[in-house]
Design a protein around this motif. Structure first.
Motif, PDB file in Angstrom:
ATOM      1  N   VAL A 558      39.630  54.293  48.727  1.00  0.00           N
ATOM      2  CA  VAL A 558      39.638  53.080  48.056  1.00  0.00           C
ATOM      3  C   VAL A 558      40.543  52.746  47.353  1.00  0.00           C
ATOM      4  N   ASN A 559      41.395  51.478  47.509  1.00  0.00           N
ATOM      5  CA  ASN A 559      42.540  50.865  46.716  1.00  0.00           C
ATOM      6  C   ASN A 559      41.980  49.827  45.703  1.00  0.00           C
ATOM      7  N   LEU A 560      42.404  49.916  44.378  1.00  0.00           N
ATOM      8  CA  LEU A 560      42.052  48.954  43.311  1.00  0.00           C
ATOM      9  C   LEU A 560      43.269  48.311  42.870  1.00  0.00           C
ATOM     10  N   PRO A 561      43.228  47.234  42.099  1.00  0.00           N
ATOM     11  CA  PRO A 561      44.594  46.528  41.710  1.00  0.00           C
ATOM     12  C   PRO A 561      45.348  47.530  41.074  1.00  0.00           C
ATOM     13  N   PRO A 562      46.547  47.316  41.301  1.00  0.00           N
ATOM     14  CA  PRO A 562      47.507  48.334  40.955  1.00  0.00           C
ATOM     15  C   PRO A 562      47.889  48.320  39.280  1.00  0.00           C
ATOM     16  N   GLY A 563      48.068  49.480  38.775  1.00  0.00           N
ATOM     17  CA  GLY A 563      48.484  49.782  37.106  1.00  0.00           C
ATOM     18  C   GLY A 563      47.269  49.833  36.258  1.00  0.00           C
ATOM     19  N   ILE A 564      46.097  49.949  36.920  1.00  0.00           N
ATOM     20  CA  ILE A 564      44.974  50.025  35.914  1.00  0.00           C
ATOM     21  C   ILE A 564      44.943  51.619  35.158  1.00  0.00           C
ATOM     22  N   GLU A 571      35.543  53.382  34.731  1.00  0.00           N
ATOM     23  CA  GLU A 571      34.487  52.554  34.839  1.00  0.00           C
ATOM     24  C   GLU A 571      34.065  51.919  36.222  1.00  0.00           C
ATOM     25  N   LEU A 572      35.322  51.505  36.988  1.00  0.00           N
ATOM     26  CA  LEU A 572      35.105  51.133  38.197  1.00  0.00           C
ATOM     27  C   LEU A 572      34.510  52.415  39.027  1.00  0.00           C
ATOM     28  N   SER A 573      34.752  53.431  38.838  1.00  0.00           N
ATOM     29  CA  SER A 573      34.116  54.721  39.550  1.00  0.00           C
ATOM     30  C   SER A 573      32.769  54.605  39.444  1.00  0.00           C
ATOM     31  N   ASP A 574      32.067  54.356  38.110  1.00  0.00           N
ATOM     32  CA  ASP A 574      30.781  54.346  37.720  1.00  0.00           C
ATOM     33  C   ASP A 574      30.254  52.992  38.515  1.00  0.00           C
ATOM     34  N   ALA A 590      30.728  61.555  45.402  1.00  0.00           N
ATOM     35  CA  ALA A 590      31.802  62.090  44.462  1.00  0.00           C
ATOM     36  C   ALA A 590      33.160  61.153  44.531  1.00  0.00           C
ATOM     37  N   VAL A 591      33.583  60.798  43.587  1.00  0.00           N
ATOM     38  CA  VAL A 591      34.661  60.090  43.423  1.00  0.00           C
ATOM     39  C   VAL A 591      35.732  60.805  42.700  1.00  0.00           C
ATOM     40  N   GLN A 592      36.969  60.791  43.301  1.00  0.00           N
ATOM     41  CA  GLN A 592      38.244  61.299  42.741  1.00  0.00           C
ATOM     42  C   GLN A 592      39.086  60.247  42.576  1.00  0.00           C
ATOM     43  N   ALA A 593      39.297  59.996  41.266  1.00  0.00           N
ATOM     44  CA  ALA A 593      40.094  58.739  40.725  1.00  0.00           C
ATOM     45  C   ALA A 593      41.337  59.207  40.339  1.00  0.00           C
ATOM     46  N   THR A 604      47.656  57.170  42.058  1.00  0.00           N
ATOM     47  CA  THR A 604      47.746  56.752  40.494  1.00  0.00           C
ATOM     48  C   THR A 604      46.090  56.689  40.430  1.00  0.00           C
ATOM     49  N   PRO A 605      45.695  56.287  39.119  1.00  0.00           N
ATOM     50  CA  PRO A 605      44.212  55.874  39.050  1.00  0.00           C
ATOM     51  C   PRO A 605      43.789  54.471  39.615  1.00  0.00           C
ATOM     52  N   SER A 606      44.695  53.856  40.448  1.00  0.00           N
ATOM     53  CA  SER A 606      44.077  52.775  41.241  1.00  0.00           C
ATOM     54  C   SER A 606      43.929  53.192  42.614  1.00  0.00           C
ATOM     55  N   HIS A 607      43.623  54.574  42.747  1.00  0.00           N
ATOM     56  CA  HIS A 607      43.332  54.949  44.182  1.00  0.00           C
ATOM     57  C   HIS A 607      42.219  55.984  43.942  1.00  0.00           C
ATOM     58  N   PHE A 608      41.235  55.820  44.707  1.00  0.00           N
ATOM     59  CA  PHE A 608      40.069  56.808  44.638  1.00  0.00           C
ATOM     60  C   PHE A 608      39.804  57.489  46.116  1.00  0.00           C
TER      61      PHE A 608
END
Length: 848
Positions: A558-564, A571-574, A590-593, A604-608
């Protein structure tokens, strides 16, 4: 053959012994759910905390790549440079030995000198399919910090004692540090520089030995004990003196228990648990070890930890155990084998007309399998779904049927006479050569499989060996067991069952053959037409490399907006976990953020990375499939703003990453040195492929540029104030970033002592610009006087392949065959890029 019949009971005993040895060999076999298709690889990991991706590439990755170029047997070399981390993956040619390749890599690494005291190291010797056990640590009475300490100093050391475990990695939790948060105003007040503080900590934390003091008949070992043991000792370190009064460390800052800056979090949810933050352990299997034996040792270690070692209220909960997949595979193979044996026995009874003869022929199946297990054990061929599932019982019993029919025909021709050993021997000799020759032909048909390379070889060669071994076992049974036991069963006169309907069918078959032989041209023409049609239709039939092997779970990138930030990532993992658990087929998520505290994940935290467990298919609604669930989840995630999700399975995802450097079935690599232009081309290609039928989960593997606070040093100004670039670098690295200066030892535990400025003095660009440097004369110079500080963007991850930069467009395929999709995708890209931009090229390929 006369000897075979005469010594039949000796041979029977020999085969019984072989069966026992075969059972022993089966217990010793390495049993895998699926074959390990990954290449021989070595990965070089180098950590340089605080260094941006551009500097990591320039000063760490490129020097290492140059040293590793030309390694013997190297197939391809890929690298990733990201914040504080360089990872270089070397893929070797088929046949390269693991330990030999690692030794060659280490020899090259020993010759390289890197800045920042960086030390490159090799990753554990495992396989992409080596993640065999995952667990979380849970407790209602202990804090996350306490559980992390238990993980690092109790649980992981115990599990690593299990033979065959190469490593246990931690994800999530809080890594404890002894932190000194310095007040820069106090430094100015007491006229102390940052270098003095660092030097004081290093000089006041050591034990020494003073040899031996002899007193009479005794010798006393002299020890100077000066190690820091707690925060109180740390605070009593003298940094300087002011008018004869000592200035202690706790006079210039705050001392506290802190933690390593968190680069990721781990969240877990199932039908009973909900952890926004938890701690995960991942157990890695040493390559070439038997996973079944190692898993048994791991389970014993975990049981011991839960029952005897861990404090009351702390429990290890296992959520992924490869044993379940292995057991499911064995159950599937066992059921297939049993059903095949029953079907063969029924057919044999119907056609042979003798239940005793049918059972004797059917004995060929288990004996040939046991002989195959012996040969697999001796040649180190693992057992898995492909190798065992490919065994064809109809082919295995062919030789035994022919041998049995020969004996039955003799009995049928002379129903009232005792059979003689010589007459049976003569008949057996007549069919022995054709049986042996037919078996050799079948085995020869598998020879092309041994010419395969890389992934194809690892998939199909074990299958070819296993089938060949089973055929050899069946041939031995047909030639050396069936004649003697068959003679013993049918030696005495007895009535033979005549299969009348089979006799009628045989007559009709004979008539049909006679007619065909009279008009062979019609048969030849018909066969030729069928052959031509088959060739013509093959052009239009979809082509895939291999059917999907279901691992019984789902893995997502899972890719999220960069730089978070890490907090926003949590929060997004929840949210992701809550939305996923709405689906009844899901058992856990199970989510590894981001990355682990060890810093060895290039994210980075932008990747799960997300693991989803699912119920057994027998508990699903009738007719619903795994692909249906994936479609439902994909629609669910479309409503989550900023989420870009790719679906896969745990083991194949790791294999694909090792083979092609991306977590997807298909990749398009765009090569170019100019970051902006290369990304523009990659985005255009991605948008083009969105219109090709079958393409799903499209994304660019490398995250977009991230925001940076850049400190550009002014060398003229630095020289004018009598400073060095290293003075500014230390201020950035230590005061702002925080650096481990020394260690505190507590029994068997080791904690870092880190030094940095307090949060309030470095939480804005303006405050960072106002931080003071101390010149050789003691003058205080603001950082803004010797450097330009500005907000900008920089690369998140820089990837290279064979010394060339590239970006990777990744995608998966659903609802369409691979062959036609690749053709359409290639055509669409070439149509759009008839004239390729200068310094840009691309390559389309599959991962497996």
């Amino acid at each position: 053959m006369l000897t075979v019949i005469q010594k039949r009971w000796v041979l029977l005993c020999l085969f019984i012994i072989l069966c026992f040895f075969g059972y022993y060999s089966w217990k010793q076999l390495s049993i895998e759910a699926y074959p390990d298709i990954a290449d021989v690889t070595s990965q070089v990991v180098t950590q340089v905390p605080g260094l941006a991706a551009e500097e990591v590439e320039q000063q760490i990755t490129i020097p290492l790549e140059r040293a590793l170029n030309g390694l013997p047997g190297m197939h391809v070399m890929r690298s990733k440079s990201t914040f504080g981390l360089s990872m270089i993956t070397i893929v070797f040619e088929d046949g390269t030995e693991d330990y030999w390749s690692r030794q060659r890599v280490q020899e090259r690494l020993d010759e390289v000198e890197l800045p920042y005291d960086a030390v490159p190291g090799l990753d554990p010797l495992t396989s992409p399919t080596g993640e065999i056990y995952r667990y979380i640590i849970e407790s209602d009475k202990h804090s996350l910090r306490e559980l992390t300490d238990l993980q690092n100093w109790v649980i992981i050391p115990r599990i690593k004692q299990v033979s065959g475990v190469t490593d246990v990695s931690n994800f999530g939790g809080i890594t404890t540090q002894y932190q000194v948060e310095i007040d820069p105003q106090k430094l100015e007040q007491y006229h102390i520089s940052l270098d003095q503080v660092m030097e004081a900590i290093e000089n006041n934390n050591s034990n020494v030995g003073g040899s031996v003091l002899n007193r009479g008949d005794l010798g006393y070992v002299v020890r100077g004990i000066g190690l820091i043991s707690d925060l109180e000792d740390l605070g009593k370190i003298v940094v300087s003196s002011e008018n004869g009064v000592p200035v202690f460390l706790n006079d210039i800052g705050k001392l506290k228990y802190g933690n390593l800056e968190r680069k990721g979090v781990f969240g877990y949810t199932d039908r009973k648990r909900e952890y926004s933050e938890s701690i995960e352990g991942i157990v890695l299997l040493l390559k070439h070890e038997n996973p079944s034996i190692v898993l048994e040792g791991i389970k014993n270690a975990v049981d011991e930890l839960n029952s005897e070692t861990l404090p009351e209220g702390v429990n290890i909960h296992v959520f992924l155990d490869r044993t379940q997949l292995v057991d499911t595979t064995l159950h599937t193979v066992s059921r297939t084998l049993l059903e095949g044996m029953i079907l063969v026995i029924i057919v044999l009874i119907v056609f042979l007309g003798s239940w005793r003869g049918a059972l004797l022929v059917a004995v060929t199946i288990p004996i040939s399998l046991l002989i195959a297990f012996i040969l697999m054990h001796l040649t180190n061929i693992p057992a898995n779904l492909l190798s065992l599932g490919a065994i064809d019982f109809g082919i295995i019993v062919d030789g035994a049927i022919v041998m049995m029919e020969t004996i039955l025909k003799k009995r049928e021709d002379h129903p009232q006479e005792y059979l003689e050993e010589k007459s049976i021997s003569k008949r057996v000799i007549e069919v022995a050569k054709p049986i042996a020759f037919a078996t050799i032909i079948i085995i020869t048909a598998y020879l092309p499989l041994f010419a395969f390379e890389r992934v194809e070889r690892k998939l199909f060669t074990p299958m070819a060996f296993t089938v060949s071994y089973a055929l050899i076992g069946a041939l031995l049974v047909a030639l050396f067991l069936i004649p003697g036991i068959g003679y013993a069963l049918y030696r005495k006169p007895k009535k033979i069952y005549h299969n009348k309907w089979l006799e009628k069918l045989t007559l009709k078959y004979s008539d049909a053959v006679s007619k065909i032989l009279k008009k062979p041209k019609k048969v030849i023409v018909s066969v030729a037409v069928i052959f031509v049609c088959a060739i013509g239709l093959s052009v239009f039939v979809g082509k895939d490399f291999l059917p999907v092997l279901d691992e019984g779970s789902i893995w997502m990138q899972v890719n999220l907006p960069p730089g978070i930030s890490v907090e926003k990532s949590r929060e997004l993992s929840d949210t992701l976990r809550q939305r996923t658990m709405k689906h009844g087929e899901v058992t856990y998520i199970a989510v590894q953020a981001g990355r682990n505290d060890d810093g060895t994940d290039p994210f980075t935290p932008s990747h799960f990375e997300v693991s989803i467990g699912i119920k057994p298919y027998s508990e699903w609604p009738s007719g619903k499939t795994k692909n249906d669930l994936i479609d439902e989840l994909a629609k669910e995630y479309e409503s989550l703003a900023g989420f870009r999700v790719g679906f896969s399975q745990p083991m194949i995802d790791g294999v694909m990453d090792k083979i092609a450097g991306a977590h997807s079935e298909l990749v398009i690599k765009v090569y170019g040195d100019e970051f902006k232009e290369t990304r523009r081309i990659a985005e255009d290609i991605m948008n083009t492929l969105k219109n090709v039928e079958g393409a799903v989960d499209l994304d660019i593997d490398q995250e977009p540029p991230l925001p940076q606070l850049q400190v550009h040093m002014n060398r003229d100004a630095i020289a004018r104030y009598g400073l060095n670039v290293s003075d500014v670098s230390n201020l950035i690295e230590v005061a702002i970033g925080g650096k481990a200066i020394s260690q505190i030892y507590q029994n068997d535990r080791v904690y870092d002592i880190t030094c940095k400025y307090d949060e309030n003095s470095r939480n804005t660009p303006e405050k960072i610009a106002a931080l003071m440097l101390t010149s050789a004369t003691g003058a205080k110079i603001p950082l803004s006087q010797v450097a330009d500080i500005k907000l900008s963007t920089g690369e998140s991850t820089i990837t290279r392949e064979m010394n060339k930069r590239h970006l990777t467009v990744k995608l998966n395929l659903r609802g369409r065959d691979l062959g036609s999709f690749l053709e359409d995708a290639q055509h669409s890209i070439e149509k759009k890029y008839k004239i390729r931009p200068r310094k840009i090229s691309y390559k389309v390929g599959r991962t497996v």
